[in-house]
Structures are given as C-alpha cells and as structure tokens.
Design an enzyme around this catalytic site. Structure first.
Site, PDB file in Angstrom:
ATOM      1  N   ASN A 293      -1.362  -2.956   0.268  1.00 47.37           N
ATOM      2  CA  ASN A 293      -0.629  -3.567   0.120  1.00 47.37           C
ATOM      3  C   ASN A 293      -0.294  -5.068   0.254  1.00 47.37           C
ATOM      4  O   ASN A 293       0.121  -5.108   1.655  1.00 47.37           O
ATOM      5  CB  ASN A 293       0.331  -2.536   0.078  1.00 47.37           C
ATOM      6  CG  ASN A 293       2.125  -3.554  -0.576  1.00 47.37           C
ATOM      7  OD1 ASN A 293       1.248  -4.424  -1.302  1.00 47.37           O
ATOM      8  ND2 ASN A 293       3.144  -2.971  -0.078  1.00 47.37           N
TER       9      ASN A 293
ATOM     10  N   LYS B 203       1.045  -7.591  -0.594  1.00 52.91           N
ATOM     11  CA  LYS B 203       2.184  -7.957  -0.360  1.00 52.91           C
ATOM     12  C   LYS B 203       2.320  -9.563  -0.438  1.00 52.91           C
ATOM     13  O   LYS B 203       1.559 -10.028  -1.536  1.00 52.91           O
ATOM     14  CB  LYS B 203       3.373  -7.807   0.849  1.00 52.91           C
ATOM     15  CG  LYS B 203       3.425  -6.005   2.141  1.00 52.91           C
ATOM     16  CD  LYS B 203       4.121  -6.197   2.653  1.00 52.91           C
ATOM     17  CE  LYS B 203       4.374  -5.089   3.321  1.00 52.91           C
ATOM     18  NZ  LYS B 203       5.455  -4.537   3.897  1.00 52.91           N
TER      19      LYS B 203
ATOM     20  N   HIS C 185       8.766   1.181  -3.941  1.00 53.74           N
ATOM     21  CA  HIS C 185       8.287   0.526  -2.169  1.00 53.74           C
ATOM     22  C   HIS C 185      10.084   0.549  -1.148  1.00 53.74           C
ATOM     23  O   HIS C 185      11.097   0.095  -2.342  1.00 53.74           O
ATOM     24  CB  HIS C 185       7.888  -0.695  -2.226  1.00 53.74           C
ATOM     25  CG  HIS C 185       7.125  -0.708  -0.614  1.00 53.74           C
ATOM     26  ND1 HIS C 185       7.769  -1.511   0.271  1.00 53.74           N
ATOM     27  CD2 HIS C 185       6.166  -0.239  -0.257  1.00 53.74           C
ATOM     28  CE1 HIS C 185       7.549  -1.914   1.197  1.00 53.74           C
ATOM     29  NE2 HIS C 185       5.868  -1.469   1.423  1.00 53.74           N
TER      30      HIS C 185
ATOM     31  N   GLU D  51      11.068  -1.744   0.862  1.00 55.00           N
ATOM     32  CA  GLU D  51      11.514  -3.429   0.109  1.00 55.00           C
ATOM     33  C   GLU D  51      12.071  -3.516  -1.465  1.00 55.00           C
ATOM     34  O   GLU D  51      12.931  -4.132  -1.101  1.00 55.00           O
ATOM     35  CB  GLU D  51       9.937  -4.177   0.283  1.00 55.00           C
ATOM     36  CG  GLU D  51      10.217  -4.308   2.049  1.00 55.00           C
ATOM     37  CD  GLU D  51       8.690  -4.879   2.426  1.00 55.00           C
ATOM     38  OE1 GLU D  51       8.008  -5.230   1.116  1.00 55.00           O
ATOM     39  OE2 GLU D  51       7.708  -4.592   3.159  1.00 55.00           O
TER      40      GLU D  51
ATOM     41  N   GLU E  35       6.431   6.849   3.359  1.00 57.86           N
ATOM     42  CA  GLU E  35       6.562   5.177   4.560  1.00 57.86           C
ATOM     43  C   GLU E  35       7.670   5.813   5.418  1.00 57.86           C
ATOM     44  O   GLU E  35       8.767   5.227   4.674  1.00 57.86           O
ATOM     45  CB  GLU E  35       6.431   4.595   3.333  1.00 57.86           C
ATOM     46  CG  GLU E  35       5.114   4.480   2.770  1.00 57.86           C
ATOM     47  CD  GLU E  35       4.324   2.973   2.469  1.00 57.86           C
ATOM     48  OE1 GLU E  35       3.428   2.880   2.984  1.00 57.86           O
ATOM     49  OE2 GLU E  35       5.344   1.832   1.768  1.00 57.86           O
TER      50      GLU E  35
ATOM     51  N   GLY F  75       5.653  -1.975   9.357  1.00 55.38           N
ATOM     52  CA  GLY F  75       6.226  -3.414   9.948  1.00 55.38           C
ATOM     53  C   GLY F  75       6.142  -3.735  10.983  1.00 55.38           C
ATOM     54  O   GLY F  75       6.154  -4.714  11.838  1.00 55.38           O
TER      55      GLY F  75
ATOM     56  N   SER G  20       2.817   1.470   9.572  1.00 52.07           N
ATOM     57  CA  SER G  20       2.126   0.473  10.568  1.00 52.07           C
ATOM     58  C   SER G  20       0.801   1.399  11.293  1.00 52.07           C
ATOM     59  O   SER G  20       0.018   1.750  12.521  1.00 52.07           O
ATOM     60  CB  SER G  20       2.810   0.800  12.422  1.00 52.07           C
ATOM     61  OG  SER G  20       3.995  -0.035  11.616  1.00 52.07           O
TER      62      SER G  20
HETATM   63  C1  PEP Z   1       4.358  -0.992   3.928  1.00 48.02           C
HETATM   64  O1  PEP Z   1       4.085  -2.316   3.980  1.00 48.02           O
HETATM   65  O2  PEP Z   1       3.869  -0.070   2.763  1.00 48.02           O
HETATM   66  C2  PEP Z   1       3.242  -0.724   4.930  1.00 48.02           C
HETATM   67  C3  PEP Z   1       3.276   0.681   5.351  1.00 48.02           C
HETATM   68  O3  PEP Z   1       3.395  -2.027   6.282  1.00 48.02           O
HETATM   69  P1  PEP Z   1       3.162  -1.726   7.324  1.00 48.02           P
HETATM   70  O4  PEP Z   1       1.316  -1.068   7.325  1.00 48.02           O
HETATM   71  O5  PEP Z   1       2.458  -3.141   8.189  1.00 48.02           O
HETATM   72  O6  PEP Z   1       3.814  -1.031   8.068  1.00 48.02           O
END
Ligand code: PEP
Length: 258
Positions: free
Chosen positions: A7, A9, A94, A96, A166, A172, A212
C-alpha cells in the site's frame, strides 16, 4: 501461497510509482516460487504501473473505490473504471479511510459488494484502536466490523475475499502486533468468516496481517499457516525493506514445498 499487499498510499507520484513497481518486480526475479504481490499505487499512477506489471507475477490494486456504478460523485472512482485500467484488487475500509474520511461500516459494506459484483478482489481492512484493545473489546470490534462489512455478501465460485487484520495502534507506529496477538485474532477472524461463509472452498478466503510489517518481522508472521500474508505500508515504499519482506515470503513458501 502467501500474499503481500504493498500500500503505497499518497507517498509516491507517477514516476516514483513506476520505479517502485520495476524495483518490486526485481525482488522476485529468478525466484522459483513467487508470492502473490499486489502493488497499490495512487490512482493517478495506476495506468503507468499497469504497463510495468502487465504479464508479470504481480497484480495491480487500488487503495479505494466508490460503491456506485457511476454518477455525480466528484473525485470518485468506480469499480468498473478500476477494472478498465487492469486493477484486480481493491483495499476497502482502510482505517485511514474510516478515520480521516469518515467511511462508515455501511459504506464499507456497499463497496465490498460492488467490488465483488465487478470481479474485483476486496482487501477488507478491520482492526481495533489501542483504547478498544485496552478495554478488552478488540474481538467485539473486529466481529462487528466483519459482520457489517459482509452483510448480504455472496461469494460466487471464482470470487475471492481477503481480510487484512490491521490493529490501528500498529499502523505506521513501528510497533507491530506480537505474534501471539496476531495469531489469536487471525484464529478469531477465521472462525467468524467460517460462520459467515460456511461453504467457502479452500483458497476463497484468506486473512492477512498488517501493521508495521518490516523485513525483520515479516517472516515470523508469514511462517504461520493461519496468516495468509501481509499488508505493508511504510516498508513497501523502501525497496530494500520490501525485498526482505518478499524474501521472507519466498523462504516460507519454499519451506512449504519441502
Ligand atoms: C497500512 O497502512 O495499512 C499499514 C499497514 O502501514 P504500515 O505498514 O506503515 O504500518
């Protein structure tokens, strides 16, 4: 088979996306076993990235879509438009999108149904906040998100659904879920999915971990049978990190073949 969702983003433009897609493909060059890699660039880069991944082992994903076929929805993109540019997967719900853009469970549900109706593979994201986990509500939150998102969803032969667990506190933050936390929730999500789709054949549903994920921790997640792969944000735009994530998947898959 292990699946890796990249992703990107709103972190890379068109030129960077093309370069990243080329670099991503190099990570599997010469490899006998190849994980399913889905790159999800920003919308404006989909067309150019499609040219790079066409006829490769990687697939093209979108980061969002609208639930209607067409209409006066300024700034939005329909499922059919996505399939027109070669998209096969779409991230839906997601955190976000839910938190920053106010997406509700109802909107997520409508998008999942619309994606499936257009032969797209939804990557449905669910996960609890730190406060909800601390209050021992993580399972209830995830169960409710799944129940709402999958309401009236029918999986026809040939269709597929990916769920990405998630936890919001892991996205993040550099603090991934522990293996125990991830496994416990994966087991729970599989149980919920079995209840919703009791007749789903093997391979139609898969549950991924996201939050992460890095080159250092990817192997510990992916070597678990219950964890079908990973959704990677930050580490997916750093090629050296992403290569390690891909190598972890390859190592796991080679081990499975032995
Ligand atoms: C995400 O945005 O879905 C995500 C898993 O980000 P990160 O790997 O940076 O934690």
């Amino acid at each position: 088979m292990k699946t890796i969702i990249a992703n990107w983003k709103m972190r890379v433009g068109v030129r960077e996306s093309v370069a990243l897609a080329r670099g991503t493909l190099l990570t599997v060059r010469g490899s006998k076993v190849i994980p399913e890699i889905v790159v999800c660039p920003p919308f404006v880069a989909l067309g150019e990235v499609r040219k790079v991944v066409a006829r490769s082992a990687a697939s093209l994903g979108a980061q969002n879509m609208h639930s209607e076929d067409s209409g006066a929805f300024t700034g939005e993109t329909s499922a059919r438009m996505l399939t027109e540019v070669g998209v096969s997967h779409v991230i839906i719900g997601h955190s976000e999108r839910r938190q920053v853009f106010g997406e509700t469970d109802e909107m997520v549900n409508a998008k999942v149904r619309q994606a499936l109706a257009n032969q797209l593979i939804p990557i449905l994201c669910v996960g609890e906040t730190a406060e909800q986990r601390d209050a021992d509500q993580a399972r209830d939150v995830v169960r409710d998100q799944l129940g709402a998102a999958l309401s009236d969803v029918r999986l026809r032969g040939g269709s597929k659904l990916l769920v990405a667990y998630e936890p919001l506190w892991a996205i993040g933050t550099g603090r991934s879920a522990s293996l125990e936390e991830a496994l416990a929730m994966h087991e729970y999500i599989h149980a919920v999915l079995n209840g919703v789709f009791p007749d789903a054949p093997k391979g139609q549903l898969d549950v991924l971990y996201g939050g992460s994920v890095t080159g250092e921790n990817a192997y510990q997640f992916m070597r678990e049978k219950l964890i079908g792969g990973v959704l990677v944000g930050g580490a997916s735009v750093k090629l050296n990190q992403f290569r390690e994530v891909v190598n972890a998947a390859i190592e796991v898959m080679e081990g499975l073949q032995e």
